[in-house]
Structure formats: C-alpha cells, structure tokens
Design a protein around this motif. Structure first.
Motif, PDB file in Angstrom:
ATOM      1  N   SER A  20      -3.753  10.018   7.124  1.00  0.00           N
ATOM      2  CA  SER A  20      -2.858   8.864   7.031  1.00  0.00           C
ATOM      3  C   SER A  20      -1.437   9.336   6.789  1.00  0.00           C
ATOM      4  N   HIS A  21      -0.512   8.430   6.943  1.00  0.00           N
ATOM      5  CA  HIS A  21       0.872   8.689   6.574  1.00  0.00           C
ATOM      6  C   HIS A  21       0.964   8.432   5.064  1.00  0.00           C
ATOM      7  N   PRO A  22       1.833   9.178   4.335  1.00  0.00           N
ATOM      8  CA  PRO A  22       1.950   8.913   2.900  1.00  0.00           C
ATOM      9  C   PRO A  22       2.187   7.425   2.625  1.00  0.00           C
ATOM     10  N   ASP A  23       1.540   6.944   1.582  1.00  0.00           N
ATOM     11  CA  ASP A  23       1.697   5.566   1.108  1.00  0.00           C
ATOM     12  C   ASP A  23       0.812   4.536   1.795  1.00  0.00           C
ATOM     13  N   ALA A  24       0.060   4.964   2.810  1.00  0.00           N
ATOM     14  CA  ALA A  24      -0.789   3.990   3.496  1.00  0.00           C
ATOM     15  C   ALA A  24      -1.970   3.579   2.621  1.00  0.00           C
ATOM     16  N   GLY A  25      -2.324   4.467   1.650  1.00  0.00           N
ATOM     17  CA  GLY A  25      -3.403   4.094   0.733  1.00  0.00           C
ATOM     18  C   GLY A  25      -4.560   5.085   0.699  1.00  0.00           C
ATOM     19  N   LYS A  26      -4.303   6.320   1.118  1.00  0.00           N
ATOM     20  CA  LYS A  26      -5.377   7.313   1.140  1.00  0.00           C
ATOM     21  C   LYS A  26      -5.957   7.556  -0.256  1.00  0.00           C
ATOM     22  N   THR A  27      -5.057   7.728  -1.232  1.00  0.00           N
ATOM     23  CA  THR A  27      -5.522   8.011  -2.594  1.00  0.00           C
ATOM     24  C   THR A  27      -6.330   6.839  -3.142  1.00  0.00           C
ATOM     25  N   THR A  28      -5.825   5.643  -2.914  1.00  0.00           N
ATOM     26  CA  THR A  28      -6.510   4.451  -3.413  1.00  0.00           C
ATOM     27  C   THR A  28      -7.882   4.323  -2.765  1.00  0.00           C
ATOM     28  N   LEU A  29      -7.934   4.539  -1.471  1.00  0.00           N
ATOM     29  CA  LEU A  29      -9.215   4.418  -0.781  1.00  0.00           C
ATOM     30  C   LEU A  29     -10.191   5.499  -1.260  1.00  0.00           C
ATOM     31  N   VAL A  46      -8.000  11.353  -9.185  1.00  0.00           N
ATOM     32  CA  VAL A  46      -7.511  11.361  -7.813  1.00  0.00           C
ATOM     33  C   VAL A  46      -6.155  10.686  -7.746  1.00  0.00           C
ATOM     34  N   LYS A  47      -6.043   9.597  -8.439  1.00  0.00           N
ATOM     35  CA  LYS A  47      -4.799   8.850  -8.455  1.00  0.00           C
ATOM     36  C   LYS A  47      -3.638   9.745  -8.877  1.00  0.00           C
ATOM     37  N   GLY A  48      -3.902  10.582  -9.889  1.00  0.00           N
ATOM     38  CA  GLY A  48      -2.851  11.445 -10.410  1.00  0.00           C
ATOM     39  C   GLY A  48      -2.270  12.377  -9.358  1.00  0.00           C
ATOM     40  N   ARG A  49      -3.063  12.708  -8.369  1.00  0.00           N
ATOM     41  CA  ARG A  49      -2.627  13.672  -7.369  1.00  0.00           C
ATOM     42  C   ARG A  49      -1.492  13.170  -6.505  1.00  0.00           C
ATOM     43  N   LYS A  50      -1.298  11.905  -6.547  1.00  0.00           N
ATOM     44  CA  LYS A  50      -0.281  11.317  -5.715  1.00  0.00           C
ATOM     45  C   LYS A  50       1.102  11.880  -6.042  1.00  0.00           C
ATOM     46  N   ALA A  51       1.284  12.319  -7.287  1.00  0.00           N
ATOM     47  CA  ALA A  51       2.555  12.930  -7.675  1.00  0.00           C
ATOM     48  C   ALA A  51       2.893  14.088  -6.752  1.00  0.00           C
ATOM     49  N   ILE A 141      -7.604  -0.544   8.431  1.00  0.00           N
ATOM     50  CA  ILE A 141      -6.272  -1.146   8.338  1.00  0.00           C
ATOM     51  C   ILE A 141      -6.169  -1.727   6.929  1.00  0.00           C
ATOM     52  N   ASN A 142      -5.246  -1.159   6.174  1.00  0.00           N
ATOM     53  CA  ASN A 142      -5.184  -1.433   4.730  1.00  0.00           C
ATOM     54  C   ASN A 142      -4.072  -2.421   4.357  1.00  0.00           C
ATOM     55  N   LYS A 143      -4.163  -2.908   3.144  1.00  0.00           N
ATOM     56  CA  LYS A 143      -3.155  -3.791   2.524  1.00  0.00           C
ATOM     57  C   LYS A 143      -3.119  -5.175   3.168  1.00  0.00           C
ATOM     58  N   MET A 144      -4.303  -5.687   3.531  1.00  0.00           N
ATOM     59  CA  MET A 144      -4.357  -7.020   4.141  1.00  0.00           C
ATOM     60  C   MET A 144      -3.937  -8.104   3.153  1.00  0.00           C
ATOM     61  N   ASP A 145      -3.884  -7.765   1.870  1.00  0.00           N
ATOM     62  CA  ASP A 145      -3.422  -8.740   0.875  1.00  0.00           C
ATOM     63  C   ASP A 145      -1.900  -8.899   0.949  1.00  0.00           C
ATOM     64  N   ARG A 146      -1.254  -8.113   1.792  1.00  0.00           N
ATOM     65  CA  ARG A 146       0.191  -8.255   1.988  1.00  0.00           C
ATOM     66  C   ARG A 146       0.473  -8.749   3.387  1.00  0.00           C
ATOM     67  N   GLY A 256      -9.080  -4.419   5.515  1.00  0.00           N
ATOM     68  CA  GLY A 256      -9.388  -4.636   4.107  1.00  0.00           C
ATOM     69  C   GLY A 256      -8.206  -4.370   3.201  1.00  0.00           C
ATOM     70  N   SER A 257      -8.520  -4.298   1.933  1.00  0.00           N
ATOM     71  CA  SER A 257      -7.497  -4.021   0.942  1.00  0.00           C
ATOM     72  C   SER A 257      -8.106  -3.040  -0.054  1.00  0.00           C
ATOM     73  N   ALA A 258      -7.701  -1.784   0.093  1.00  0.00           N
ATOM     74  CA  ALA A 258      -8.334  -0.736  -0.716  1.00  0.00           C
ATOM     75  C   ALA A 258      -8.152  -1.019  -2.202  1.00  0.00           C
ATOM     76  N   ILE A 259      -6.947  -1.456  -2.567  1.00  0.00           N
ATOM     77  CA  ILE A 259      -6.677  -1.617  -3.993  1.00  0.00           C
ATOM     78  C   ILE A 259      -7.577  -2.691  -4.598  1.00  0.00           C
TER      79      ILE A 259
HETATM   80  P1  G4P Z   1      -1.308   7.539  -0.251  1.00  0.00           P
HETATM   81  O1  G4P Z   1      -2.324   8.319  -1.020  1.00  0.00           O
HETATM   82  O2  G4P Z   1      -1.742   7.282   1.172  1.00  0.00           O
HETATM   83  O3  G4P Z   1       0.058   8.075  -0.296  1.00  0.00           O
HETATM   84  O4  G4P Z   1      -1.215   6.069  -0.849  1.00  0.00           O
HETATM   85  P2  G4P Z   1      -1.663   5.475  -2.255  1.00  0.00           P
HETATM   86  O5  G4P Z   1      -3.123   5.276  -2.296  1.00  0.00           O
HETATM   87  O6  G4P Z   1      -1.035   6.230  -3.346  1.00  0.00           O
HETATM   88  O7  G4P Z   1      -1.004   4.040  -2.120  1.00  0.00           O
HETATM   89  C1  G4P Z   1       0.387   3.860  -1.919  1.00  0.00           C
HETATM   90  C2  G4P Z   1       0.815   2.550  -2.571  1.00  0.00           C
HETATM   91  O8  G4P Z   1       0.169   1.464  -1.907  1.00  0.00           O
HETATM   92  C3  G4P Z   1       0.432   2.455  -4.041  1.00  0.00           C
HETATM   93  O9  G4P Z   1       1.418   1.668  -4.662  1.00  0.00           O
HETATM   94  C4  G4P Z   1      -0.863   1.665  -3.982  1.00  0.00           C
HETATM   95  O10 G4P Z   1      -1.130   0.975  -5.173  1.00  0.00           O
HETATM   96  C5  G4P Z   1      -0.565   0.702  -2.853  1.00  0.00           C
HETATM   97  N1  G4P Z   1      -1.783   0.207  -2.197  1.00  0.00           N
HETATM   98  C6  G4P Z   1      -2.878   0.892  -1.798  1.00  0.00           C
HETATM   99  N2  G4P Z   1      -3.775   0.051  -1.252  1.00  0.00           N
HETATM  100  C7  G4P Z   1      -3.245  -1.182  -1.302  1.00  0.00           C
HETATM  101  C8  G4P Z   1      -3.700  -2.472  -0.902  1.00  0.00           C
HETATM  102  O11 G4P Z   1      -4.792  -2.654  -0.390  1.00  0.00           O
HETATM  103  N3  G4P Z   1      -2.844  -3.515  -1.125  1.00  0.00           N
HETATM  104  C9  G4P Z   1      -1.629  -3.360  -1.686  1.00  0.00           C
HETATM  105  N4  G4P Z   1      -0.887  -4.443  -1.853  1.00  0.00           N
HETATM  106  N5  G4P Z   1      -1.175  -2.160  -2.095  1.00  0.00           N
HETATM  107  C10 G4P Z   1      -1.961  -1.090  -1.904  1.00  0.00           C
HETATM  108  P3  G4P Z   1       2.568   2.288  -5.579  1.00  0.00           P
HETATM  109  O12 G4P Z   1       3.367   1.146  -6.070  1.00  0.00           O
HETATM  110  O13 G4P Z   1       3.253   3.371  -4.831  1.00  0.00           O
HETATM  111  O14 G4P Z   1       1.769   2.994  -6.719  1.00  0.00           O
HETATM  112  P4  G4P Z   1       1.058   2.342  -7.960  1.00  0.00           P
HETATM  113  O15 G4P Z   1       2.159   1.958  -8.857  1.00  0.00           O
HETATM  114  O16 G4P Z   1       0.255   1.186  -7.489  1.00  0.00           O
HETATM  115  O17 G4P Z   1       0.211   3.465  -8.465  1.00  0.00           O
END
Ligand code: G4P
Length: 529
Positions: A20-29, A46-51, A141-146, A256-259
C-alpha cells in the motif's frame, strides 16, 4: 513423495504481504488481522511501527526497540484451519528495496487502497513488482467510513493504472456518514456497519438476501439504490475467477473500514479460501516444489536484532520445501559449509519462541554473525541457488569520511556488515581508497552513520561524491572484459560481494560508455545468486 503430514501442513499455509501507499491503512489492517487470528496482544506493537516512516529520530528510536521490529517483521497466526504468515514491509520509502525483496518470499499480496485517494505512487511501484512475478493480489478499499471516490471510478482506476482486472466481491452501501455496510455478492448477505474502534471483533447485523423486506426497514430509500446498483455491478463488472486471480490477471475487491474492523472478516475468510498456498520456487538448476521432503530455503531479509551491542542480526529465511526441525544440519550453499540450526526463531504472533518445527511457506529467523547474506540458499546438501532476489542499483552515493583515521578497519568492517542487511551497498573504487556508499533513500545514510557510532564506535560522515549511477558489469568475453577494465578503471569499483560495478559521474557518461562497449552488459539490478 511428500508424507501426508507435510502435505497437510503445506496446504494450510498462506504466506503474504500487504502492499500500500503510506497512510492507506496497512498498519491498522495488520492489527485487525492479528485480532481475528487471536493474537490481540501484539496489536499495539504493530501500531507503534508506524513511527518508522515519519522521521529519522523516530525510526532510530523504533529500531532501538529491535525486539519489536524483528518480531513484527513476520507475524504468524492461525485462522480457522489455516496458518497465516504475514510478512511486514517497511513503511518508509527509503527502505523500498527491502519491500521488493520481501515480495520474493510471499505467495500472494493484499493491496490496501484509501477510498478517497485511490491508486497512489507506492502502490503502483509495488504492483509492478507483483506483476513481474505474477503474484496474486487481493484488494481492500479502506476508510469507507469517510467520504471518498465513487467505487466504480476507483475500480476503473485500478484497472487502467495497475493493469489488473477487478472483480468486486463485496459492494459498499453508501460511504462516509451514509455508510451502512456491504453487500456480499457471493453469499447474498448484507453486513451492517457499526463503528467499533476498539479491539473487538465486529459483529454487526446480517440480513440474508437483497429482496429481504428487512432491508427496506433498515435502509429506507437506500435499499432501492442498493438493488439497482448491485444489478448494474453484476452486469458490468468482471466475475470472480479463481484461475485468473491465481495467475495475477484479476483481483477480487473488498470494501471496508479497517479501523472499525469492518469488512475484514469477509476479506480474511476469502483470503484463506482463495489465496495460494506455498508455491514452487526457481533455482539456477531446477524448480523446487514445496512438497519435496528435503528442506530448502533462502534468506530474503537481514535485520539487526535486539541488542545492537552484540551486532547480532537475524536472517529471515523462507522455507521453500520440506520440514525444518530444531537442531537439524543444513548446508550453507554459498560457503559450502554445514551449519547446525539450533536456535532458529519462529514468529507465532502471540508467542515468539524457539521453533521446533516449521514447514514450506513458513519463515524462520537465523541468528547471523556476518555469514549470511541476502539471497543465500540453505539445503540438506544439494547445491542449489534460488533466483529472483533482486539487488537494485542505488541512486544516491556518498563518500564515507572518517573523523579518526585510525579507525579505518572498524569502518570497513562496519560498512560491509551493514551492507549485508541489504539497505545500502558499498563500493570500493579500483583506483582509490575511497569507500563509497550507495542507497536508494537519503535516510539510509543517516541510519548507517548512527549505527556505525552506536555499534562500531566509529564517527563517520557522508559527503557528496561525483557519482550518479551504478551498473553491474557482465561480459562473456574475457579479453574484452579485461580491456574494458583496464581502459575504464577510473570509473570501476568492486562492491561488497566482489562484483565489478561501473560508477558513472553522469547519465551522459553512462550512455557513452554503453555505446562504446556494446558487448558489455550494464545491469541496473543484480540478482543475488
Ligand atoms: P499505514 O500503515 O498504511 O501507513 O496506515 P495506518 O494504518 O497507520 O493508517 C493511517 C491513518 O489512517 C491512521 O490515522 C489510521 O487511524 C487511519 N485509518 C486507518 N484505517 C481507517 C479507516 O478505516 N477509517 C478511517 N477513518 N481512518 C482509518 P492517523 O490519524 O494518521 O493515526 P492515528 O492517530 O489514528 O494513530
């Protein structure tokens, strides 16, 4: 013939990486997958690794907690009857080579796309690698809640930019504030969305069948919209075809929405069902089948371990065939030496410990004191060399300058050991005593400088040097090669594995030399064999 136990173990294994591209939600998934796999303890880690991708200081801080990064480089968890190996890939772009090599150790990939951003740069590059290797890819396809882009447009974009056909398996009902859930095109079930940020497995309401009046009750007008949309999608989109997916021609798509843990269970259920188990791997001489009884494997990644003071590193080895058992003797083919694997690591997410047994498709970690390089093959005696593990020509070059000239030996040792981890490459010019370091990202120089200081007690700076490109040199004709080497010695150097490399001060210079020496090959990637 493989014994029944080995066959069973192989068939239940699924080894993959998330691209994935950074921020798409790989760590969350990743966290959510571990949650479903019952390895919740690790989620926070795992979450911590995002740093890792934010800044050097963060990256170094993370790396100090080496235990974490080693453990979460490979995560193994059980799901239903399967054993899933998830190989992590670094988030920071400067470490992309590591990602490419990790992709040589998997049997399939999962692509995560942000619904608002669509296909982004990193995803494109990683998909190029998957396409080259015909790695099967599933899409989430992530972040459908947005609020995001229209799903049909997104799939068109994936098809045209990533050159892979899309077959939706789930279909979203609304998005952002109006997101209600997904319809599963295969099971005919509607899964209702409810947000749960915490560490719980989402168990929202499920309604069977599109015609179910309950849908009208729960969705109002949106039920009619959904029915129309599904009809359209079923008519216009590709149907899922297992063979086409396995051949890398078609990607099943999930929304879906990984978070919120939403859509992840549907994805994981199909993943273990459809994703291929351990596949054959090529060597210079023959193809190795996972069901072969004798153990074989190759190192695809080397990473510093917990305690930097001990310079201990872990080599990650993908098992390509047979069974690994603790204490077994294997041949380190490049060195022609027998080694006993007493203290190999396994990566069961919930419980990292010393492995007793592992099978084709699994990853084991071998402690390495400088004898294992990326690409090295291990067997029960046969001289094999797995192919296809790339080393890319670096794009940035710096000369190492020592503060204390008496530390030259320590510097050389440190640089060549760090280069074995694969993130940087060392070049020694034929006509000078310079030590030139090449990397694909600038952050790597800072990391090397800091690690030289911490682990080798060497203060060193990296200054710019007049090199723009590096190419590995190959030439069948020995006489021509020796003429070439003599005439162009000013531009030639030896890399840390003893290979001849042309260092070009400019692109024009490289082009001219290539034109002048048409029978000499200038390679931009070198396979580790
Ligand atoms: P990455 O490893 O691909 O770089 O992505 P990561 O999972 O760190 O997610 C990037 C940002 O997107 C995080 O927010 C994360 O909470 C958010 N995110 C992941 N999945 C979803 C989703 O399904 N819906 C929404 N709305 N957001 C999602 P952040 O603000 O950068 O970090 P944090 O403060 O939440 O930790």
């Amino acid at each position: 013939m493989a014994d029944a136990r080995l066959t069973k173990e192989i068939n239940r294994r699924r080894t993959f990486a998330i691209i994935s591209h950074p921020d798409a939600g790989k760590t969350t998934l990743t966290e959510k997958l571990l949650l479903f796999g019952g390895a919740i303890q690790l989620a926070g880690t795992v979450k911590g690794r995002k740093a890792a991708r934010h800044a050097t200081s963060d990256w170094m801080a993370m790396e100090k907690e080496r235990g974490i990064s080693v453990t979460s480089s490979v995560m193994q968890f059980p799901y239903r009857d399967h054993i899933v190996n998830l190989l992590d890939t670094p988030g920071h772009e400067d470490f992309s080579e590591d990602t490419y090599r990790t992709l040589t150790a998997v049997d399939s990939a999962l692509m995560v796309i942000d619904v608002a951003k669509g296909v982004e740069g990193r995803t494109e590059k990683l998909m190029d690698v998957c396409r080259l290797r015909t790695t099967p890819v599933m899409t989430f396809i992530n972040k459908m809640d947005r609020e995001g882009r229209d799903p049909i447009d997104l799939m068109d974009e994936v098809e045209s930019m990533l050159k892979i056909r899309c077959a939706p398996i789930t279909w979203p009902i609304g998005m952002g504030k109006r997101f209600k859930g997904v319809y599963h095109l295969h099971t005919g079930k509607v899964h209702f969305y409810s947000s749960t940020h915490g560490g719980k497995v989402q168990t929202g309401e499920v309604v069977e069948g599109l015609d179910n009046p309950k849908l009208d009750e729960l969705l109002g007008d949106m039920a009619r919209e959904l029915r129309e949309e599904v009809e359209l999608v079923q008519g216009a989109c590709n149907e899922f075809d297992l063979d086409a997916y396995r051949a890398g021609d078609l990607t099943p798509v999930y929304f879906g929405s990984a978070i919120n843990n939403f859509g992840v269970a549907e994805l994981l259920d199909d993943f273990v069902k459809y994703a291929p188990g351990p596949q054959e791997r090529n060597t210079v001489t023959r193809e190795v089948k996972p069901s072969e009884e004798k153990f074989t494997g190759f190192a695809f990644k080397i990473q510093a371990n917990m305690d930097p003071q001990h310079r201990d590193r872990v080599a990650f080895v993908r098992i390509c065939s047979g069974t690994f058992s603790k204490g077994m003797k294997v041949k380190h083919v490049r060195l022609g030496k027998e080694v006993r694997l007493n203290d190999a690591l396994t990566f069961m997410a919930a419980d990292r410990g010393h492995v007793e047994e592992a099978f084709s498709g699994d990853i084991i970690g071998l402690h390495n004191h400088g004898t294992i390089r990326i690409g090295d093959t291990f067997t029960e005696g046969e001289d094999l060399a797995f192919t296809g593990i790339p080393n890319f020509a670096p794009e940035l070059f710096r000369r190492a300058v020592l503060k204390d000239p008496l530390k030259m030996k320590a510097l050389q040792k440190g640089l060549s050991q760090l280069c074995e981890e694969g993130a940087t490459q060392l070049f020694k010019p034929m006509v000078s005593n310079d030590l030139i370091l090449g990397a694909v990202g600038v952050l790597q120089f800072e990391v090397v400088a800091q690690r030289l200081r911490d682990e080798y007690k060497v203060e060193c700076q990296f200054e710019t040097v007049g090199v723009q490109q590096a190419r590995w040199i190959r030439c069948e004709d020995e006489k021509m090669l020796s003429d070439f080497t003599r005439k162009l010695d000013m531009n030639l150097s030896i890399d840390h594995s003893g290979e001849l490399v042309y260092l070009a001060p400019t692109r024009v210079n490289l082009q001219m030399s290539q034109e002048r020496w048409p029978n000499v090959e200038f390679l931009a990637t070198r396979e580790q064999v």
